[in-house]
Motif scaffolding. Sequence first.
Motif, PDB file in Angstrom:
ATOM      1  N   LEU A  87       0.824  -1.213   0.000  1.00  0.00           N
ATOM      2  CA  LEU A  87       0.000   0.000   0.000  1.00  0.00           C
ATOM      3  C   LEU A  87       0.852   1.255   0.000  1.00  0.00           C
ATOM      4  CD1 LEU A  87      -2.781  -1.109   2.520  1.00  0.00           C
ATOM      5  CD2 LEU A  87      -2.842  -1.124   0.009  1.00  0.00           C
ATOM      6  N   SER A  88       2.153   1.097   0.207  1.00  0.00           N
ATOM      7  CA  SER A  88       3.049   2.245   0.094  1.00  0.00           C
ATOM      8  C   SER A  88       4.415   1.749  -0.362  1.00  0.00           C
ATOM      9  CB  SER A  88       3.174   2.987   1.436  1.00  0.00           C
ATOM     10  OG  SER A  88       3.779   2.155   2.389  1.00  0.00           O
ATOM     11  N   VAL A  89       5.055   2.549  -1.194  1.00  0.00           N
ATOM     12  CA  VAL A  89       6.392   2.222  -1.677  1.00  0.00           C
ATOM     13  C   VAL A  89       7.211   3.505  -1.661  1.00  0.00           C
ATOM     14  CG1 VAL A  89       7.776   1.491  -3.661  1.00  0.00           C
ATOM     15  CG2 VAL A  89       5.639   0.295  -3.140  1.00  0.00           C
ATOM     16  N   PRO A  91      10.305   5.019  -3.255  1.00  0.00           N
ATOM     17  CA  PRO A  91      11.252   4.738  -4.346  1.00  0.00           C
ATOM     18  C   PRO A  91      12.713   4.799  -3.905  1.00  0.00           C
ATOM     19  CG  PRO A  91       9.499   6.162  -5.121  1.00  0.00           C
ATOM     20  CD  PRO A  91       9.345   6.076  -3.623  1.00  0.00           C
ATOM     21  N   ASP A 111      17.111   3.942  -9.796  1.00  0.00           N
ATOM     22  CA  ASP A 111      18.043   4.694 -10.651  1.00  0.00           C
ATOM     23  C   ASP A 111      18.958   3.749 -11.423  1.00  0.00           C
ATOM     24  OD1 ASP A 111      17.008   7.114 -10.025  1.00  0.00           O
ATOM     25  OD2 ASP A 111      18.630   7.739  -8.678  1.00  0.00           O
ATOM     26  N   ARG A 114      17.102   2.413 -14.288  1.00  0.00           N
ATOM     27  CA  ARG A 114      16.877   3.442 -15.311  1.00  0.00           C
ATOM     28  C   ARG A 114      18.090   3.625 -16.226  1.00  0.00           C
ATOM     29  NH1 ARG A 114      13.630   8.135 -13.781  1.00  0.00           N
ATOM     30  NH2 ARG A 114      15.522   9.392 -13.799  1.00  0.00           N
ATOM     31  N   PHE A 208       8.381  -0.157 -15.919  1.00  0.00           N
ATOM     32  CA  PHE A 208       8.106   0.847 -14.897  1.00  0.00           C
ATOM     33  C   PHE A 208       7.052   1.841 -15.353  1.00  0.00           C
ATOM     34  CE2 PHE A 208      10.816   3.189 -17.554  1.00  0.00           C
ATOM     35  CZ  PHE A 208      12.076   2.602 -17.621  1.00  0.00           C
ATOM     36  N   LEU A 217      -0.226   1.703  -7.936  1.00  0.00           N
ATOM     37  CA  LEU A 217       0.165   0.694  -6.942  1.00  0.00           C
ATOM     38  C   LEU A 217      -0.624  -0.594  -7.150  1.00  0.00           C
ATOM     39  CD1 LEU A 217       0.895   2.224  -3.423  1.00  0.00           C
ATOM     40  CD2 LEU A 217       2.133   0.394  -4.556  1.00  0.00           C
TER      41      LEU A 217
ATOM     42  N   ALA B  23       8.220   9.162 -16.979  1.00  0.00           N
ATOM     43  CA  ALA B  23       7.404   8.061 -16.463  1.00  0.00           C
ATOM     44  C   ALA B  23       8.190   7.119 -15.556  1.00  0.00           C
ATOM     45  CB  ALA B  23       6.819   7.265 -17.624  1.00  0.00           C
ATOM     46  N   ALA B  24       9.501   7.076 -15.694  1.00  0.00           N
ATOM     47  CA  ALA B  24      10.280   6.131 -14.914  1.00  0.00           C
ATOM     48  C   ALA B  24      10.475   6.653 -13.494  1.00  0.00           C
ATOM     49  CB  ALA B  24      11.639   5.918 -15.577  1.00  0.00           C
ATOM     50  N   PRO B  25       9.990   5.922 -12.492  1.00  0.00           N
ATOM     51  CA  PRO B  25      10.186   6.391 -11.126  1.00  0.00           C
ATOM     52  C   PRO B  25      11.673   6.390 -10.773  1.00  0.00           C
ATOM     53  CG  PRO B  25       9.175   4.203 -11.151  1.00  0.00           C
ATOM     54  CD  PRO B  25       9.254   4.657 -12.565  1.00  0.00           C
ATOM     55  N   ALA B  26      12.141   7.484 -10.211  1.00  0.00           N
ATOM     56  CA  ALA B  26      13.541   7.613  -9.826  1.00  0.00           C
ATOM     57  C   ALA B  26      13.665   7.440  -8.321  1.00  0.00           C
ATOM     58  CB  ALA B  26      14.054   8.996 -10.241  1.00  0.00           C
ATOM     59  N   ASN B  27      14.911   7.303  -7.877  1.00  0.00           N
ATOM     60  CA  ASN B  27      15.132   7.145  -6.437  1.00  0.00           C
ATOM     61  C   ASN B  27      14.565   8.325  -5.644  1.00  0.00           C
ATOM     62  OD1 ASN B  27      16.471   4.857  -7.092  1.00  0.00           O
ATOM     63  ND2 ASN B  27      18.413   5.415  -6.143  1.00  0.00           N
ATOM     64  N   ALA B  29      11.973  10.095  -6.412  1.00  0.00           N
ATOM     65  CA  ALA B  29      10.527  10.311  -6.594  1.00  0.00           C
ATOM     66  C   ALA B  29       9.834  10.240  -5.235  1.00  0.00           C
ATOM     67  CB  ALA B  29       9.960   9.253  -7.536  1.00  0.00           C
ATOM     68  N   ALA B  30       8.717  10.918  -5.155  1.00  0.00           N
ATOM     69  CA  ALA B  30       7.986  10.941  -3.885  1.00  0.00           C
ATOM     70  C   ALA B  30       7.440   9.553  -3.569  1.00  0.00           C
ATOM     71  CB  ALA B  30       6.844  11.936  -3.976  1.00  0.00           C
ATOM     72  N   PRO B  31       7.448   9.166  -2.294  1.00  0.00           N
ATOM     73  CA  PRO B  31       6.812   7.896  -1.916  1.00  0.00           C
ATOM     74  C   PRO B  31       5.352   7.887  -2.358  1.00  0.00           C
ATOM     75  CG  PRO B  31       8.062   8.785  -0.082  1.00  0.00           C
ATOM     76  CD  PRO B  31       8.033   9.855  -1.142  1.00  0.00           C
ATOM     77  N   VAL B  32       4.884   6.713  -2.734  1.00  0.00           N
ATOM     78  CA  VAL B  32       3.493   6.553  -3.159  1.00  0.00           C
ATOM     79  C   VAL B  32       2.774   5.722  -2.106  1.00  0.00           C
ATOM     80  CG1 VAL B  32       1.975   5.560  -4.923  1.00  0.00           C
ATOM     81  CG2 VAL B  32       4.101   6.697  -5.599  1.00  0.00           C
ATOM     82  N   ALA B  33       1.611   6.189  -1.697  1.00  0.00           N
ATOM     83  CA  ALA B  33       0.819   5.436  -0.722  1.00  0.00           C
ATOM     84  C   ALA B  33      -0.645   5.531  -1.107  1.00  0.00           C
ATOM     85  CB  ALA B  33       1.039   5.979   0.687  1.00  0.00           C
ATOM     86  N   ILE B  34      -1.352   4.456  -0.896  1.00  0.00           N
ATOM     87  CA  ILE B  34      -2.787   4.431  -1.178  1.00  0.00           C
ATOM     88  C   ILE B  34      -3.520   3.890   0.050  1.00  0.00           C
ATOM     89  CG2 ILE B  34      -2.609   4.144  -3.691  1.00  0.00           C
ATOM     90  CD1 ILE B  34      -3.095   1.120  -3.264  1.00  0.00           C
ATOM     91  N   ALA B  35      -4.803   4.186   0.116  1.00  0.00           N
ATOM     92  CA  ALA B  35      -5.675   3.575   1.130  1.00  0.00           C
ATOM     93  C   ALA B  35      -6.802   2.883   0.390  1.00  0.00           C
ATOM     94  CB  ALA B  35      -6.219   4.644   2.064  1.00  0.00           C
ATOM     95  N   LEU B  36      -7.078   1.651   0.768  1.00  0.00           N
ATOM     96  CA  LEU B  36      -8.149   0.907   0.111  1.00  0.00           C
ATOM     97  C   LEU B  36      -9.493   1.302   0.725  1.00  0.00           C
ATOM     98  CD1 LEU B  36      -6.539  -2.647  -0.193  1.00  0.00           C
ATOM     99  CD2 LEU B  36      -6.416  -0.703  -1.764  1.00  0.00           C
ATOM    100  N   PRO B  37     -10.572   1.189  -0.053  1.00  0.00           N
ATOM    101  CA  PRO B  37     -11.891   1.514   0.502  1.00  0.00           C
ATOM    102  C   PRO B  37     -12.222   0.610   1.690  1.00  0.00           C
ATOM    103  CG  PRO B  37     -12.014   1.075  -1.876  1.00  0.00           C
ATOM    104  CD  PRO B  37     -10.638   0.707  -1.438  1.00  0.00           C
TER     105      PRO B  37
END
Lengths: 397, 109
Positions: A87-89, A91, A111, A114, A208, A217, B23-27, B29-37
């Motif tokens: 649910l969270s990554v 990078p 990186d 890439r 990617f 995600l 489009a390629a996530p880099a080191n 890049a901001a962390p990605v987080a989601i919440a499921l319903p």
Amino acid sequence: MPDRRDALRLIGLGAAGIAGRAAAQDIDLGFAGGRRALADNWPQKGAMIVLRERAPLLETPMDVLGEDVFTPNDRFFVRWHYDDIPLSVDPAAFRLRVGGAVRRPLALSLDALRRLPRVELAAVNQCSGNSRGFFTPRVPGAQWGDGAIGNAMWTGVRLRDVLDMAGVAPGAVAVRLAGLDRPPPGAPWFEKSLAIDHARDGEVMIAFAMNGAALSLLNGFPIRLVVPGWYSTYWIKSLDRIEVLTAPDTGYWMAKAYRIPATPGANVVPGAKDFPTVPIGAMVPRAFITPLPDGAKLVADQPFAVRGLAMGGAHGVARVDLSMDAGRTWHAARLGPDQGRYGFRRWSATIAGLRAGGYRLWARCTNTAGETQAMDAIWNPGGYMRNPAPSIAIRTA
Amino acid sequence: MRRLLPAALMALAACSAEPDAPAAPANDAAPVAIALPAETAAFPAGPAGELLTQHCTACHSADLVTRQPPLTAEKWQATVTKMREAYHAPLDPAQDRQLVAALLAVQPR
């Protein structure tokens, strides 16, 4: 043999129309128990057909699939096995580990990935059990309609290049892949393997991006495997472990699950047991008639247009043919631009005016290897690899 | 947006030789987080539903069960056995008959 699902689907749509707006968010997939809610509250997703909430199984509505050769990322189907999904990554912290029978075990940052040569490929991603709900007799498992499928332009790097960085040791026979999802205590990790030559064929990709954007995600951020022409059970999401094996993978997900009869077309007599099995692999050709022509508006003696999508499986689409007489005669449809042998291809046709009455239209795809869709559906107890020629009811007035 | 997609893909193809397509996530890049319903799937009220909630929903939502086609007692027993043996669900074999009866009771007719 007429397929009852299309008649039911049309009836379902008609009923929804009569019932008015209250039922507008329901979709009837066309088999018993196939009424589903459309939900738009899943993260990074538009309206999806919810088959299971945990672990998520989200299906693409067929009218959405038919709108474009490339399936929008926010409508792309979702399929996870275990409920502990990433649910969270972060990078910065993410590493892809490469180990087993290699000369230099690796822990690659995003990186580092890439910096490898970039490749791009259109490919259909389809669940092994897509269309399982239509199996007759019915089989247990996720009761998908036809929408556990999508096509995307994938961008990434070759699995071969990553393996070469690590240096595959002599005696390697397979490559096992796994991601950030976690099993319940004691359950087998969700891991899948490819033969070493397949893994190194230069087409299997660590992607990617899909359709020019980072993966969501739910579709495998930050990287996932793309195995062109093969069912998506091998397309490991949130890929973080690659292990080179010197013996065949005897793990549960290769040795016990996702296995098909070792028969032509994975077909056995309904109820058959104790037949030899092999792991599922390459996909088979399929055509889809979508968006459906609006049956209520077809005017007698007026030509009308039908269109849809086709895929060749592990080979390109050679042709799509249409029949109005239950497969006795076939007529070639026009094919849209070729976006690559593993992707969807648009087909379209104009049907000459029909006298007032009821008709049925079949479509079938033939791939460049000469494999074609049969009129009759296969059966196997896993509910895998369904691909009969689809048909729709047509009424002119 | 859909109409723009082919153009976007052409642009992507045109710059695919560049090492840093956005489009390629880099080191960094901001962390990605989601919440499921919040989960809404549930077994029907009553003793069968309560038993299944207790024994099945630790690993998956109720809709996996309630959306199955009608299955025989033998097929449901095979599923219970698979949950125990393949997925190590902590299900006491002494309770299998009760579980199978409950699965038959909640399945759509």
